[in-house]
Design an enzyme around this catalytic site. Structure first.
Site, PDB file in Angstrom:
ATOM      1  N   GLY A 229      43.347  38.495  42.055  1.00 35.88           N
ATOM      2  CA  GLY A 229      44.423  37.951  42.882  1.00 35.88           C
ATOM      3  C   GLY A 229      44.163  36.500  43.227  1.00 35.88           C
ATOM      4  O   GLY A 229      43.561  35.757  42.446  1.00 35.88           O
ATOM      5  N   SER A 230      44.586  36.123  44.434  1.00 37.05           N
ATOM      6  CA  SER A 230      44.547  34.710  44.817  1.00 37.05           C
ATOM      7  C   SER A 230      43.167  34.304  45.341  1.00 37.05           C
ATOM      8  O   SER A 230      42.376  35.157  45.774  1.00 37.05           O
ATOM      9  CB  SER A 230      45.578  34.455  45.916  1.00 37.05           C
ATOM     10  OG  SER A 230      45.214  35.166  47.082  1.00 37.05           O
ATOM     11  N   VAL A 231      42.921  32.996  45.346  1.00 35.61           N
ATOM     12  CA  VAL A 231      41.670  32.478  45.891  1.00 35.61           C
ATOM     13  C   VAL A 231      41.597  32.794  47.397  1.00 35.61           C
ATOM     14  O   VAL A 231      40.569  33.261  47.895  1.00 35.61           O
ATOM     15  CB  VAL A 231      41.538  30.950  45.642  1.00 35.61           C
ATOM     16  CG1 VAL A 231      40.300  30.396  46.326  1.00 35.61           C
ATOM     17  CG2 VAL A 231      41.488  30.671  44.144  1.00 35.61           C
ATOM     18  N   GLY A 232      42.729  32.600  48.101  1.00 33.06           N
ATOM     19  CA  GLY A 232      42.727  32.839  49.554  1.00 33.06           C
ATOM     20  C   GLY A 232      42.438  34.296  49.887  1.00 33.06           C
ATOM     21  O   GLY A 232      41.542  34.602  50.690  1.00 33.06           O
ATOM     22  N   GLY A 233      43.189  35.215  49.282  1.00 31.40           N
ATOM     23  CA  GLY A 233      43.025  36.645  49.558  1.00 31.40           C
ATOM     24  C   GLY A 233      41.669  37.143  49.102  1.00 31.40           C
ATOM     25  O   GLY A 233      40.969  37.863  49.834  1.00 31.40           O
ATOM     26  N   GLY A 234      41.281  36.753  47.895  1.00 39.03           N
ATOM     27  CA  GLY A 234      40.004  37.202  47.329  1.00 39.03           C
ATOM     28  C   GLY A 234      38.833  36.708  48.140  1.00 39.03           C
ATOM     29  O   GLY A 234      37.867  37.439  48.397  1.00 39.03           O
ATOM     30  N   GLU A 253      38.237  38.303  40.678  1.00 41.47           N
ATOM     31  CA  GLU A 253      38.724  37.305  39.717  1.00 41.47           C
ATOM     32  C   GLU A 253      39.810  36.548  40.455  1.00 41.47           C
ATOM     33  O   GLU A 253      40.859  37.114  40.761  1.00 41.47           O
ATOM     34  CB  GLU A 253      39.272  38.022  38.491  1.00 41.47           C
ATOM     35  CG  GLU A 253      39.638  37.057  37.392  1.00 41.47           C
ATOM     36  CD  GLU A 253      40.732  37.611  36.506  1.00 41.47           C
ATOM     37  OE1 GLU A 253      40.632  38.749  36.056  1.00 41.47           O
ATOM     38  OE2 GLU A 253      41.708  36.863  36.296  1.00 41.47           O
ATOM     39  N   CYS A 289      46.358  35.011  33.993  1.00 41.83           N
ATOM     40  CA  CYS A 289      45.197  34.306  34.548  1.00 41.83           C
ATOM     41  C   CYS A 289      44.560  33.391  33.507  1.00 41.83           C
ATOM     42  O   CYS A 289      43.792  32.502  33.853  1.00 41.83           O
ATOM     43  CB  CYS A 289      44.177  35.314  35.061  1.00 41.83           C
ATOM     44  SG  CYS A 289      43.976  36.713  33.966  1.00 41.83           S
TER      45      CYS A 289
HETATM   46  P1  NAP Z   1      46.961  38.143  46.612  1.00 42.59           P
HETATM   47  O1  NAP Z   1      47.866  37.598  47.629  1.00 42.59           O
HETATM   48  O2  NAP Z   1      45.581  37.621  46.596  1.00 42.59           O
HETATM   49  O3  NAP Z   1      46.939  39.732  46.818  1.00 42.59           O
HETATM   50  C1  NAP Z   1      46.119  40.581  46.041  1.00 42.59           C
HETATM   51  C2  NAP Z   1      45.789  41.825  46.841  1.00 42.59           C
HETATM   52  O4  NAP Z   1      44.923  41.505  47.924  1.00 42.59           O
HETATM   53  C3  NAP Z   1      46.995  42.492  47.471  1.00 42.59           C
HETATM   54  O5  NAP Z   1      46.785  43.871  47.484  1.00 42.59           O
HETATM   55  C4  NAP Z   1      47.010  41.939  48.860  1.00 42.59           C
HETATM   56  O6  NAP Z   1      47.635  42.785  49.770  1.00 42.59           O
HETATM   57  C5  NAP Z   1      45.536  41.850  49.159  1.00 42.59           C
HETATM   58  N1  NAP Z   1      45.196  40.775  50.090  1.00 42.59           N
HETATM   59  C6  NAP Z   1      45.459  39.468  49.932  1.00 42.59           C
HETATM   60  N2  NAP Z   1      44.961  38.765  50.963  1.00 42.59           N
HETATM   61  C7  NAP Z   1      44.369  39.660  51.786  1.00 42.59           C
HETATM   62  C8  NAP Z   1      43.686  39.554  53.031  1.00 42.59           C
HETATM   63  N3  NAP Z   1      43.518  38.378  53.622  1.00 42.59           N
HETATM   64  N4  NAP Z   1      43.211  40.677  53.580  1.00 42.59           N
HETATM   65  C9  NAP Z   1      43.384  41.883  52.991  1.00 42.59           C
HETATM   66  N5  NAP Z   1      44.041  42.042  51.826  1.00 42.59           N
HETATM   67  C10 NAP Z   1      44.524  40.951  51.225  1.00 42.59           C
HETATM   68  O7  NAP Z   1      47.533  37.954  45.146  1.00 42.59           O
HETATM   69  P2  NAP Z   1      49.000  38.250  44.565  1.00 42.59           P
HETATM   70  O8  NAP Z   1      49.840  38.893  45.595  1.00 42.59           O
HETATM   71  O9  NAP Z   1      48.798  38.966  43.314  1.00 42.59           O
HETATM   72  O10 NAP Z   1      49.586  36.858  44.167  1.00 42.59           O
HETATM   73  C11 NAP Z   1      49.549  35.741  44.969  1.00 42.59           C
HETATM   74  C12 NAP Z   1      48.847  34.622  44.216  1.00 42.59           C
HETATM   75  O11 NAP Z   1      47.627  35.106  43.649  1.00 42.59           O
HETATM   76  C13 NAP Z   1      49.579  34.082  43.017  1.00 42.59           C
HETATM   77  O12 NAP Z   1      50.536  33.123  43.382  1.00 42.59           O
HETATM   78  C14 NAP Z   1      48.455  33.505  42.204  1.00 42.59           C
HETATM   79  O13 NAP Z   1      48.152  32.207  42.634  1.00 42.59           O
HETATM   80  C15 NAP Z   1      47.287  34.390  42.466  1.00 42.59           C
HETATM   81  N6  NAP Z   1      47.013  35.366  41.381  1.00 42.59           N
HETATM   82  C16 NAP Z   1      45.998  35.100  40.546  1.00 42.59           C
HETATM   83  C17 NAP Z   1      45.709  35.997  39.536  1.00 42.59           C
HETATM   84  C18 NAP Z   1      44.588  35.760  38.598  1.00 42.59           C
HETATM   85  O14 NAP Z   1      44.522  36.423  37.593  1.00 42.59           O
HETATM   86  N7  NAP Z   1      43.668  34.883  38.903  1.00 42.59           N
HETATM   87  C19 NAP Z   1      46.439  37.167  39.369  1.00 42.59           C
HETATM   88  C20 NAP Z   1      47.470  37.417  40.267  1.00 42.59           C
HETATM   89  C21 NAP Z   1      47.736  36.498  41.264  1.00 42.59           C
HETATM   90  P3  NAP Z   1      49.227  42.730  49.940  1.00 42.59           P
HETATM   91  O15 NAP Z   1      49.756  43.395  48.702  1.00 42.59           O
HETATM   92  O16 NAP Z   1      49.468  43.508  51.186  1.00 42.59           O
HETATM   93  O17 NAP Z   1      49.605  41.300  50.043  1.00 42.59           O
END
Ligand code: NAP
Length: 508
Positions: A229-234, A253, A289
């Site tokens: 997922g994202s850098v912030g969430g990850g 990742e 990605c």
């Molecule tokens: P994401 O916002 O990082 O979310 C991924 C997972 O983590 C979701 O289940 C989300 O829950 C959870 N999450 C995120 N932040 C969290 C936190 N602070 N505490 C607890 N759980 C958290 O990624 P995304 O929704 O897939 O996409 C958003 C951005 O991620 C994209 O715009 C892109 O920049 C990046 N991304 C990168 C890749 C890659 O391969 N590197 C792949 C996909 C996305 P929720 O579902 O409840 O939000």
């Protein structure tokens, strides 16, 4: 309109932004505790299960997915806007991944059985009998990825490799495709029943509150995490995993710009490079990605022609529907910000809401150096071409890049001397080097590396794709002086598993 309640949430139609019918329960602390406790109870039985039985489970899951492919694709199309052909391909890839891990488990190579032969006569002290193998770490949490609703979600690569290792899995489904995850989870549950295995080996938890993922990562019974997922969430979840009283491995990742270097001879030799580049950067609406997010080329007439052809192709792109409203908003605001940066030239395709335009940015190496935000990944159909003064300039830039999943070089034999200088720099920043190709399309095999220095991965020594991904969920245990009868099968002298072993440093 938002129909969500404190206890239920709805999936969103990715094309319209409207809620789809069918409410999903919002799971929280209670459900995490139930699933983690139940997983811990079956973890020992599951890790000690016969290899052939575990392989059979993986194959049963693959069969279930294939036999429900129509239903899965119909739902995933609505939730993600990804075309049927891509989703059918993803079912195939997901089933192949499961079968690859079945082969890995059957071979027993993952045990990594290593023997030190004892020597009671050694002076000044006898040498003990030490044998080492890898065992499953225990229950793990897997976060489904938004951009791979099948291959990297409920029964995707992280789940397949963890089950192969012998770890029960608790999946935190992505909010972007809860209906898809539910059908896939039912397939896994059916396969567990078919194999006569406890249902607690696999649990899907869903919900639209961040607490769910946070509680899961910090539950004491969870021993490892897989995340895409994202850098912030990850990063937030990685920090939580490290701050626990018992820190656990977090395989995240997070992001990559996948730099591509086009050397002058290749730029001269191939007229189709611009077309190949635009195809790769817009594949899957730029939501891979491994998208080539930046291309470095020298300031030559051929590079100018490459840019003009790429711009023409960008203008003709069909408008894209992105996976979620959040990804769309993020894409639009990041593209707008970059468009208004000084020293940037931008070309857009046509697009009207709810779709987004593809974008190609062009800048020079001076501006790249002065504006660190250009190195940030923008998820969606855009890329950046950086025109370098000369090869020295290009080489210096290559030495200062952040970690990426891939790095690509286009060259002919005429540029061999330059390639030899680039390769050592790119090895240091990427998990996979691609030569005269494009990074999108990740082969699932024995040699694949899908990882790299941060932010490509939070664990530089691992891969999240391919057979080696199983090692993320294993840890080594050494057994000193155990009698044959008490040793695990992988370490018995009689070798009942018939596996490859390393004895005193020699592989037999
Ligand atoms: P994401 O916002 O990082 O979310 C991924 C997972 O983590 C979701 O289940 C989300 O829950 C959870 N999450 C995120 N932040 C969290 C936190 N602070 N505490 C607890 N759980 C958290 O990624 P995304 O929704 O897939 O996409 C958003 C951005 O991620 C994209 O715009 C892109 O920049 C990046 N991304 C990168 C890749 C890659 O391969 N590197 C792949 C996909 C996305 P929720 O579902 O409840 O939000």
């Amino acid at each position: 309109m938002n129909h969500n309640t404190p206890n239920t949430f709805y999936a969103t139609n990715a094309f319209t932004g409207e809620p789809l019918p069918d409410a999903f329960p919002v799971h929280g602390e209670k459900e995490v505790a139930q699933a983690a406790e139940a997983a811990a109870k079956v973890a020992r039985q599951f890790r000690r299960l016969d290899n052939h039985k575990r392989a059979s489970l993986l194959c049963s899951i693959a069969l279930e997915l294939e036999s429900h492919s129509g239903e899965i694709v119909t739902r995933a199309h609505l939730e993600t806007a990804l075309p049927d052909v891509r989703l059918n391909g993803e079912i195939g890839r997901t089933a192949n991944q499961l079968r690859l891990f079945a082969d890995v488990v059957r071979s027993g190579s993952y045990h990594q059985a290593i023997f030190d032969t004892p020597n009671p006569d050694r002076q000044p002290v006898p040498k003990p009998d030490i044998r080492r193998q890898q065992i499953a770490i225990g229950p793990v949490a897997v976060f489904g990825a938004s951009n791979f609703p099948l291959a990297f979600s409920a029964a995707g690569g992280d789940t397949a490799s963890a089950l192969a290792a012998g770890c029960p899995v608790i999946v935190k489904g992505h909010t972007a495709h809860p209906g898809t995850s539910k059908i896939v989870a039912e397939c896994v549950e059916k396969a567990l029943q078919t194999e006569g295995l406890p249902s607690a080996i696999f649990t899907l938890l869903q919900g639209n509150r961040r607490e769910l993922g946070q509680v899961l990562v910090t539950h004491p019974k969870i021993k490892g995490v897989g995340f895409t997922g994202s850098v912030g969430g990850g990063r937030a979840l990685f920090n939580l995993a490290q701050q626990r009283p018992e820190p656990i491995p977090f395989y995240g990742e997070l992001g990559a710009i996948n730099p591509t270097f086009i050397l002058p001879s290749a730029m001269k030799a191939s007229e189709s490079l611009a077309e190949q580049f635009v195809t790769s950067m817009t594949m899957g609406c730029g939501q891979f990605c491994t998208k080539p997010g930046v291309v470095f080329a020298l300031n030559t007439p051929e590079t100018q022609a490459f840019i003009e052809t790429a711009q023409t192709l960008i203008r003709k792109q069909i408008p894209a529907t992105l996976l979620t409203q959040g990804i769309k908003q993020n894409y639009q605001s990041e593209v707008e910000k970059r468009s208004s940066d000084a020293g940037i030239n931008v070309t857009f395709s046509d697009a009207q809401s709810p779709n987004v335009a593809s974008a190609l940015f062009v800048t020079d190496s001076k501006n790249w150096r002065e504006n660190s935000s250009l190195e940030e990944e923008i998820f969606g159909p855009q890329s950046l071409v950086v025109v370098c003064d000369d090869f020295e300039d290009m080489l210096t830039l290559s030495e200062n890049l952040a970690g990426s999943l891939t790095a690509t070089i286009h060259a002919t034999t005429q540029d061999s001397a330059l390639v030899e200088q680039l390769i050592p720099c790119l090895e240091e920043i990427a998990g996979r080097l691609v030569f005269n190709g494009w990074p999108t399309g990740v082969e699932v095999g024995y040699a694949m590396v899908h990882g790299g220095p941060y932010p490509a991965s939070t664990h530089v020594a691992s891969t999240s794709v391919g057979a080696e991904a199983i090692h993320r969920w294993l840890r080594p245990v050494a057994y000193q002086s155990l009698p044959e009868a008490l040793l695990p099968d992988a370490l018995k002298t009689s070798n009942p598993l018939g596996i490859q072993r390393s004895i005193d440093g020699k592989v037999l």
